[in-house]
Motif scaffolding. Structure first.
Motif, short mmCIF file in Angstrom:
data_model
loop_
_atom_site.label_atom_id
_atom_site.label_comp_id
_atom_site.label_asym_id
_atom_site.label_seq_id
_atom_site.Cartn_x
_atom_site.Cartn_y
_atom_site.Cartn_z
N TYR A 51 1.31 -0.71 13.00
CA TYR A 51 0.80 -0.12 11.39
C TYR A 51 1.96 -0.70 10.48
O TYR A 51 3.19 -0.83 10.95
CB TYR A 51 0.55 1.28 11.33
CG TYR A 51 -0.77 1.78 12.07
CD1 TYR A 51 -0.86 1.95 13.59
CD2 TYR A 51 -1.83 1.96 11.23
CE1 TYR A 51 -2.00 2.35 13.70
CE2 TYR A 51 -3.06 2.40 11.83
CZ TYR A 51 -3.11 2.45 13.20
OH TYR A 51 -4.30 2.98 13.68
N ASP A 52 1.33 -0.90 9.43
CA ASP A 52 2.32 -1.56 8.31
C ASP A 52 2.97 -0.91 7.12
O ASP A 52 3.82 -1.23 6.58
CB ASP A 52 1.52 -2.79 7.69
CG ASP A 52 1.14 -3.84 8.70
OD1 ASP A 52 -0.05 -4.15 8.80
OD2 ASP A 52 1.95 -4.62 9.29
N VAL B 73 0.81 -1.21 -0.09
CA VAL B 73 -0.09 0.04 -0.19
C VAL B 73 0.79 1.08 -0.09
O VAL B 73 1.82 1.39 0.76
CB VAL B 73 -0.84 -0.13 1.21
CG1 VAL B 73 -1.81 1.34 1.32
CG2 VAL B 73 -1.81 -1.19 1.21
N GLN B 74 0.49 2.19 -1.04
CA GLN B 74 1.16 3.37 -0.79
C GLN B 74 0.26 4.45 -0.20
O GLN B 74 -0.70 4.56 -0.87
CB GLN B 74 1.80 3.89 -2.26
CG GLN B 74 2.96 2.73 -2.75
CD GLN B 74 3.52 3.30 -3.85
OE1 GLN B 74 3.08 3.83 -4.76
NE2 GLN B 74 4.75 3.03 -4.08
N TYR C 226 2.33 15.52 10.05
CA TYR C 226 1.41 14.55 10.19
C TYR C 226 1.60 13.36 9.29
O TYR C 226 1.60 13.62 8.37
CB TYR C 226 0.02 15.14 9.96
CG TYR C 226 -0.33 16.06 11.53
CD1 TYR C 226 0.24 17.25 11.86
CD2 TYR C 226 -1.21 15.46 12.21
CE1 TYR C 226 -0.05 17.96 12.57
CE2 TYR C 226 -1.71 16.35 13.32
CZ TYR C 226 -0.95 17.41 13.83
OH TYR C 226 -1.37 18.28 14.72
N TYR C 227 1.53 12.27 9.78
CA TYR C 227 1.70 11.00 9.20
C TYR C 227 0.20 10.19 9.14
O TYR C 227 -0.17 9.95 10.18
CB TYR C 227 2.79 10.07 9.71
CG TYR C 227 4.20 10.65 9.56
CD1 TYR C 227 4.60 11.53 10.66
CD2 TYR C 227 5.05 10.56 8.59
CE1 TYR C 227 5.95 12.06 10.53
CE2 TYR C 227 6.15 11.10 8.55
CZ TYR C 227 6.75 11.87 9.48
OH TYR C 227 7.91 12.62 9.48
N CYS C 228 0.05 9.45 7.90
CA CYS C 228 -1.11 8.79 7.65
C CYS C 228 -0.38 7.23 7.77
O CYS C 228 0.79 7.16 7.41
CB CYS C 228 -1.63 8.93 6.42
SG CYS C 228 -2.96 7.58 5.83
N ALA C 229 -1.12 6.22 8.38
CA ALA C 229 -0.64 4.95 8.49
C ALA C 229 -1.63 3.95 8.14
O ALA C 229 -2.79 4.32 8.57
CB ALA C 229 0.10 4.72 9.81
N ALA C 230 -1.45 2.76 7.55
CA ALA C 230 -2.39 1.75 7.39
C ALA C 230 -1.83 0.59 8.02
O ALA C 230 -0.89 0.31 8.15
CB ALA C 230 -2.48 1.58 5.92
#
Length: 124
Positions: free
Chosen positions: A111-112, A2-3, A94-98
């Protein structure tokens, strides 16, 4: 794989608002829980908000509760962070994570995938 690509950061005065977006690649976005984290200069990364795969469950850090709202649009593969009543102490990258789970988490190591981050600066 995932990007994640964040956008929407910038400079805002205290009391103002910003909306961050995180666009995700991949066809399985709807099966991932998502989170937002932030890191201020000289400080450790900290949890901000998280949302389950369906959006039915959300979690917030005490410092942002009542001011920030996390949401997602699975049709657009995008998660959002609406930030209101911003304070100078909200200044950070701020970082987004999945996370490859449907249940949200509040710890970064759960989170991966991570985005590159977007700068948010709140002036007093």
């Amino acid at each position: 794989q995932v990007q994640l690509v964040e956008s929407g950061g910038g400079l805002v005065q205290a009391g103002g608002s910003l909306r961050l977006s995180c666009a995700a690649s991949g066809r399985t976005f709807s099966s991932y829980a998502m989170g937002w984290f932030r890191q201020a200069p000289g400080k450790e990364r900290e949890f901000v908000a998280a949302i389950s795969w369906s959006g039915g469950s959300t979690y917030y850090a005490d410092s942002v509760k009542g001011r920030f709202t996390i949401s997602r649009d699975n049709a657009k593969n995008t998660v959002y962070l609406q930030m209101n009543s911003l304070k100078p102490e909200d200044t950070a990258v701020y970082y987004c994570a999945a996370r490859e789970r449907v249940v949200a988490a509040i710890r970064g190591y759960e989170y991966d995938y991570w985005g590159q981050g977007t700068q948010v600066t709140v002036s007093s």
